[in-house]
Design a protein around this motif. Structure first.
Motif, PDB file in Angstrom:
ATOM      1  N   ASP A 184      34.216  14.600  10.310  1.00 57.86           N
ATOM      2  CA  ASP A 184      34.863  14.300   9.137  1.00 57.86           C
ATOM      3  C   ASP A 184      34.095  15.496   8.125  1.00 57.86           C
ATOM      4  O   ASP A 184      34.654  15.864   7.207  1.00 57.86           O
ATOM      5  N   ARG A 185      33.005  15.759   8.453  1.00 55.38           N
ATOM      6  CA  ARG A 185      31.762  16.107   7.122  1.00 55.38           C
ATOM      7  C   ARG A 185      31.541  18.005   8.091  1.00 55.38           C
ATOM      8  O   ARG A 185      30.426  18.810   7.112  1.00 55.38           O
ATOM      9  N   SER A 186      31.946  18.173   9.244  1.00 58.31           N
ATOM     10  CA  SER A 186      31.581  18.794   9.376  1.00 58.31           C
ATOM     11  C   SER A 186      31.545  20.290   9.267  1.00 58.31           C
ATOM     12  O   SER A 186      33.089  20.769   8.858  1.00 58.31           O
ATOM     13  N   THR A 187      31.186  21.764   9.441  1.00 60.69           N
ATOM     14  CA  THR A 187      31.742  23.346   9.427  1.00 60.69           C
ATOM     15  C   THR A 187      31.903  23.490  11.249  1.00 60.69           C
ATOM     16  O   THR A 187      32.388  23.907  11.765  1.00 60.69           O
ATOM     17  N   PHE A 188      30.889  23.282  12.092  1.00 64.66           N
ATOM     18  CA  PHE A 188      30.958  23.283  13.451  1.00 64.66           C
ATOM     19  C   PHE A 188      31.164  21.865  14.305  1.00 64.66           C
ATOM     20  O   PHE A 188      29.958  21.102  14.001  1.00 64.66           O
ATOM     21  N   GLY A 189      30.998  21.894  15.324  1.00 68.41           N
ATOM     22  CA  GLY A 189      30.901  20.825  15.955  1.00 68.41           C
ATOM     23  C   GLY A 189      30.803  20.969  17.718  1.00 68.41           C
ATOM     24  O   GLY A 189      30.975  22.697  17.913  1.00 68.41           O
ATOM     25  N   PRO A 242      42.081  27.556   3.166  1.00 65.15           N
ATOM     26  CA  PRO A 242      42.160  27.064   4.823  1.00 65.15           C
ATOM     27  C   PRO A 242      40.432  27.545   5.409  1.00 65.15           C
ATOM     28  O   PRO A 242      40.563  27.007   7.214  1.00 65.15           O
ATOM     29  N   GLU A 243      40.021  28.350   5.236  1.00 69.12           N
ATOM     30  CA  GLU A 243      38.568  28.480   5.883  1.00 69.12           C
ATOM     31  C   GLU A 243      37.629  27.354   5.610  1.00 69.12           C
ATOM     32  O   GLU A 243      36.418  27.373   6.769  1.00 69.12           O
ATOM     33  N   THR A 244      38.169  25.764   4.990  1.00 71.05           N
ATOM     34  CA  THR A 244      36.645  25.390   5.250  1.00 71.05           C
ATOM     35  C   THR A 244      37.470  24.118   6.166  1.00 71.05           C
ATOM     36  O   THR A 244      36.741  23.229   6.713  1.00 71.05           O
ATOM     37  N   ALA A 245      38.257  24.583   7.196  1.00 73.17           N
ATOM     38  CA  ALA A 245      38.425  23.679   8.738  1.00 73.17           C
ATOM     39  C   ALA A 245      36.984  24.021   9.342  1.00 73.17           C
ATOM     40  O   ALA A 245      36.714  25.134   9.014  1.00 73.17           O
ATOM     41  N   ALA A 246      37.191  23.035  10.029  1.00 70.65           N
ATOM     42  CA  ALA A 246      36.157  23.271  10.991  1.00 70.65           C
ATOM     43  C   ALA A 246      36.216  24.105  12.524  1.00 70.65           C
ATOM     44  O   ALA A 246      37.512  24.638  12.615  1.00 70.65           O
ATOM     45  N   THR A 247      35.600  24.510  13.129  1.00 75.45           N
ATOM     46  CA  THR A 247      35.657  25.586  14.257  1.00 75.45           C
ATOM     47  C   THR A 247      34.662  24.502  15.638  1.00 75.45           C
ATOM     48  O   THR A 247      33.175  24.217  14.944  1.00 75.45           O
ATOM     49  N   ILE A 248      35.457  24.014  16.641  1.00 73.02           N
ATOM     50  CA  ILE A 248      34.775  23.153  17.734  1.00 73.02           C
ATOM     51  C   ILE A 248      34.390  24.342  18.785  1.00 73.02           C
ATOM     52  O   ILE A 248      34.847  24.782  19.473  1.00 73.02           O
ATOM     53  N   ILE A 249      32.834  24.719  19.165  1.00 79.55           N
ATOM     54  CA  ILE A 249      32.789  25.168  20.443  1.00 79.55           C
ATOM     55  C   ILE A 249      32.667  24.050  21.288  1.00 79.55           C
ATOM     56  O   ILE A 249      32.033  23.330  21.518  1.00 79.55           O
ATOM     57  N   VAL A 250      33.757  23.831  22.507  1.00 76.66           N
ATOM     58  CA  VAL A 250      33.807  22.631  23.521  1.00 76.66           C
ATOM     59  C   VAL A 250      33.289  24.204  25.570  1.00 76.66           C
ATOM     60  O   VAL A 250      34.175  24.855  25.411  1.00 76.66           O
ATOM     61  N   ARG A 302      46.759  25.608   8.028  1.00 81.11           N
ATOM     62  CA  ARG A 302      45.376  24.537   8.040  1.00 81.11           C
ATOM     63  C   ARG A 302      45.214  24.495   9.962  1.00 81.11           C
ATOM     64  O   ARG A 302      46.687  25.518  10.437  1.00 81.11           O
ATOM     65  N   GLY A 303      44.132  23.941   9.795  1.00 84.15           N
ATOM     66  CA  GLY A 303      43.533  23.936  11.427  1.00 84.15           C
ATOM     67  C   GLY A 303      42.474  23.947  12.082  1.00 84.15           C
ATOM     68  O   GLY A 303      41.995  25.021  11.845  1.00 84.15           O
ATOM     69  N   ILE A 304      42.087  23.701  13.135  1.00 86.26           N
ATOM     70  CA  ILE A 304      41.527  23.811  14.216  1.00 86.26           C
ATOM     71  C   ILE A 304      40.970  24.823  14.560  1.00 86.26           C
ATOM     72  O   ILE A 304      42.420  25.226  15.278  1.00 86.26           O
ATOM     73  N   ASP A 305      39.925  25.647  14.864  1.00 86.92           N
ATOM     74  CA  ASP A 305      39.827  26.773  16.130  1.00 86.92           C
ATOM     75  C   ASP A 305      38.812  26.458  16.776  1.00 86.92           C
ATOM     76  O   ASP A 305      37.955  25.230  16.255  1.00 86.92           O
ATOM     77  N   LEU A 306      38.778  26.975  18.228  1.00 83.21           N
ATOM     78  CA  LEU A 306      38.706  26.296  19.235  1.00 83.21           C
ATOM     79  C   LEU A 306      37.667  27.322  19.829  1.00 83.21           C
ATOM     80  O   LEU A 306      37.802  28.440  20.027  1.00 83.21           O
ATOM     81  N   ILE A 307      36.202  27.393  20.317  1.00 84.46           N
ATOM     82  CA  ILE A 307      35.792  28.470  20.794  1.00 84.46           C
ATOM     83  C   ILE A 307      35.156  27.438  22.346  1.00 84.46           C
ATOM     84  O   ILE A 307      34.948  27.008  22.891  1.00 84.46           O
ATOM     85  N   LEU A 308      35.847  28.203  23.224  1.00 86.09           N
ATOM     86  CA  LEU A 308      35.549  27.707  25.454  1.00 86.09           C
ATOM     87  C   LEU A 308      34.829  28.055  25.213  1.00 86.09           C
ATOM     88  O   LEU A 308      34.313  29.781  25.586  1.00 86.09           O
ATOM     89  N   CYS A 309      33.248  27.512  25.732  1.00 82.77           N
ATOM     90  CA  CYS A 309      32.052  28.501  27.028  1.00 82.77           C
ATOM     91  C   CYS A 309      32.309  27.804  28.406  1.00 82.77           C
ATOM     92  O   CYS A 309      32.437  26.521  28.335  1.00 82.77           O
ATOM     93  N   ALA A 310      31.758  28.419  28.755  1.00 85.15           N
ATOM     94  CA  ALA A 310      31.609  27.704  30.121  1.00 85.15           C
ATOM     95  C   ALA A 310      30.519  28.937  31.149  1.00 85.15           C
ATOM     96  O   ALA A 310      30.641  29.779  30.722  1.00 85.15           O
ATOM     97  N   GLY A 311      29.216  28.813  31.352  1.00 85.13           N
ATOM     98  CA  GLY A 311      28.216  29.364  32.049  1.00 85.13           C
ATOM     99  C   GLY A 311      27.961  30.618  30.860  1.00 85.13           C
ATOM    100  O   GLY A 311      27.761  29.850  29.533  1.00 85.13           O
ATOM    101  N   VAL A 312      27.920  31.699  31.459  1.00 86.05           N
ATOM    102  CA  VAL A 312      28.186  33.263  30.095  1.00 86.05           C
ATOM    103  C   VAL A 312      29.726  33.621  30.014  1.00 86.05           C
ATOM    104  O   VAL A 312      29.208  34.293  29.365  1.00 86.05           O
TER     105      VAL A 312
END
Lengths: 188, 355, 138
Positions: A86-91, A110-118, A164-174
């Motif tokens: 709940d205090r993160s900028t990135f996950g 809205p830019e203070t929302a977290a971005t999660i790297i999944v 508002r809302g979370i942004d996701l970055i999806l990663c798999a391999g390269v």
């Protein structure tokens, strides 16, 4: 402590990765390929590269417990403080975490929302989703292995919060792609 | 109503910049000025640019001064712009000015304080007569007088005077301080943010405000409790190490202003303090900062807020010379459309008045 | 680290290579330039505030025998940061620490102490002696 290096060419590689993330956010679902990094287990190359590109001393980071083995590497190369979600900028997570646990910004900021790297298993095959929204002239198809079966429904709750809302970055391999909060997702 | 983009003037701009470069160099019969000469021989300009540019790097400040032809506000602007390109690795542990290696230390309130009055390389007591020997490339006597007595670290005046309880004590807190380089200024501004703004504020503006408090605009009857200059070591705690390391020395100037305070319902009469701390040898700036810091504490201490220097919004919104120069100088940019509409207004009003 | 952070690259290099070449090492990070936000305290001892940034260069290296050394030094001299990190790494090796302490750290510390003493002596010469006032009182 066993440490390995980050990017081969720190400046050029980080710039290239930043460009990829930027483009993936602008054109949701488009797949980009990362080069120039040897990732520490259990992170894949794309996850490690995105972390080195975006996180630094001033971006509090949340790590899911399964990334423990890479914690020293992450702390060393980013200098980011490890904090509760709940205090993160990135996950960073190896499985989709509960999005409700992260800051989703305010209407004024809205830019203070977290971005999660999944980190997922594949961005080439698997469950198929239809993406629509800003940046997509035609709805796009994204295939992912490693997201929960009810991901589209979970996502739509996040999408409904816009701006508002979370942004996701999806990663798999390269490979990596991005799902900004502005994109609407349905099962294909 | 949309903005009208106007193109043109590119050739004129290129030529203007080329001429500027030529003017900067001046007559080539005169040897070019090196950055190290500026760093060594125009040290007070370097100090001022570092303080107002909010970046401690003597060589970069000297380079900025050279590039700006000695325009110190332009130089501070260059330094601020460069600073934004660098990642921030860490925040330092708060510097310990009590451990400063003293090069100058004076107190106007105690003659015989522990450590004594050390004048250092000061302009005080010079006669302010132009020294025509400097017109030539004069040689300086290589060694100034040295004395066996040791000047190292010295106790700070508040530490000496604090025991009796007559002087307001520092109130430490573990709160994370605000940072103007990351979050925009908001009000009410706490003292941490105010001090940051003053430390990077314009010396001339703060000097004028400080002077105004002495002349009765929010009078607070100040004494220079202590002024000290010298080297202070900076420590950080990198995440990968987990303990503090010393990364080098910075030259700083600290000023403790002591002001009489009548007391309030909860606080007995005592002396309060204003605080100044700046990069480099910046005695005038540190003193002005301390005066204005104390003036801005008026509301906190239950005093009437009547004077400009006590008005926190007024001081903080106008102390930054980079912001000020940007807004003042933007007036020279094209305002063709704005002015046309004003012109039409005035014509219409005159016509209406005539009818 | 305090001593290395105040020494020039040439000084470290000269002392380190007196008995051979610079030991080989791999760079794990840097040398890279950045900032440290310097903090002060309100009143000198009160709550912290951000005074301004300073330039800093950092570097991390690993020696052939696997010791990792870190350096953060004021300024923008990359070679100095790399050499400081290398000395830090070499000193992690218990077999070499004492030798480096004598060969590199002690001579650098002596130079710095001499320089500090010179400045302190000049400052001492500007200390005011109020003897005239005392004479007048008698």
């Amino acid at each position: 402590m066993t440490l390995s290096a980050g990017f081969t060419n720190p400046v050029a590689d980080a710039q290239a990765c930043f460009r990829s993330v930027l483009d993936a956010m602008a054109r949701p679902g488009r797949i980009h390929t990362i080069t120039g990094i040897v990732a520490p287990a259990p992170l894949c190359e794309a996850t490690a590269a995105v972390l080195l590109t975006l996180a630094d001393h001033e971006t509090p980071l949340w790590l899911d417990s399964s990334t423990k083995a890479a914690r020293d590497w992450i702390a060393f190369h980013t200098g980011a403080a490890i904090v509760p979600a709940d205090r993160s900028t990135f996950g960073v997570a190896l499985a989709l975490p509960d999005l409700a646990g992260f800051p989703n910004g305010t209407d004024e900021m809205p830019e203070t929302a977290a971005t999660i790297i999944v980190q997922v298993d594949s961005l080439e095959a698997g469950q198929r989703f239809v993406l629509a929204g800003p940046g997509l002239r035609e709805p796009a198809i994204l295939a992912v292995t490693g997201l929960p079966p009810d991901f589209a429904a979970l996502w739509q709750r996040n999408h409904a919060l816009f701006p508002r809302g979370i942004d996701l970055i999806l990663c798999a391999g390269v490979r990596l792609t991005a799902l900004p909060r502005s994109v609407s997702i349905k099962d294909a | 109503m949309a903005y009208v983009a106007i193109k043109g003037g590119e050739q004129a701009i290129d030529n203007a910049h080329a001429w500027l470069a030529e003017e900067r160099r001046g007559d080539t019969a005169t040897p070019a000025l090196s950055v190290s000469q500026i760093q060594e021989q125009l040290g007070r300009s370097v100090d001022r640019v570092m303080a107002e540019g909010s970046l401690y790097d003597r060589e970069l400040a000297a380079l900025a001064i050279k590039q700006a032809q000695g325009d110190l506000i332009e130089a501070a602007f260059l330094l601020r712009a460069y600073r934004t390109t660098l990642p921030r690795f860490a925040h330092s542990v708060a510097v310990e000015t009590g451990s400063m290696r003293i090069e100058r230390r004076v107190s106007a309130i105690f003659k015989d304080l522990p450590g004594g009055q050390v004048l250092g390389p000061t302009y005080d007591y010079t006669h302010r007569l132009l020294d025509f020997s400097l017109l030539g490339d004069e040689t300086v006597a290589p060694e100034t007088e040295t004395a066996a007595g040791h000047v190292g670290t010295m106790p700070r005046v508040p530490d000496i005077l604090g025991h009796e309880g007559l002087l307001e004590a520092d109130a430490p807190s573990s709160r994370e301080p605000g940072d103007l380089t990351r979050e925009p200024l908001t009000f009410p501004a706490e003292r941490d943010v105010r001090l940051q703004a003053l430390a990077r504020g314009d010396e001339g503006f703060l000097l004028g405000l400080g002077y105004s408090t002495q002349r009765g605009y929010g009078g607070s009857h100040p004494f220079a409790g202590e002024i000290r200059m010298g080297e202070v070591s900076v420590e950080i705690e990198p995440a990968e190490l987990g303990f503090d390391i010393d990364i080098g020395d910075l030259i700083m100037t600290e000023c403790q202003m002591v002001n009489q305070f009548k007391g309030s319902k909860t606080v007995p009469p005592q002396f309060t303090r204003g605080y100044g701390l700046v990069f480099g040898f910046g005695e005038r700036k540190a003193m002005a900062m301390a005066l204005v810091d104390r003036a801005m504490r008026a509301a906190e201490l239950g005093e009437d807020v009547t004077a400009p220097a006590q008005n926190v919004e007024f001081v903080l919104y106008h102390s930054d010379n980079i912001e000020a120069t940007g807004f003042v100088e933007h007036l020279k940019l094209p305002h063709y459309v704005d002015f046309q509409s004003e012109l039409q207004n005035v014509r219409r009003m005159r016509k209406e008045a005539a009818e | 680290m305090a001593v290395l952070a105040r020494a020039s690259a040439n000084e470290i290099d000269t002392l380190l290579t007196k008995h051979g070449s610079v030991p080989s090492h791999t760079i794990l990070r840097g040398p890279e330039g950045g900032l440290v936000m310097v903090r002060g305290r309100a009143g000198g001892g009160g709550s912290a505030f951000n005074l301004g940034d300073m330039t800093v260069t950092r570097c991390t290296v690993r020696t052939e025998s696997g010791f990792v050394g870190h350096a953060y030094v004021a300024g923008r001299e990359t070679r100095r940061a790399e050499l400081a990190a290398l000395v830090d790494a070499l000193m992690q090796d218990p077999d070499r620490a004492a030798d480096l302490e004598v060969r590199v750290i002690a001579p650098l510390a002596a130079v710095q102490a001499r320089h500090a003493a010179e400045r302190a002596a000049k400052a001492a010469a500007t200390r005011v002696q109020f003897f005239a006032m005392q004479t007048m009182r008698t």
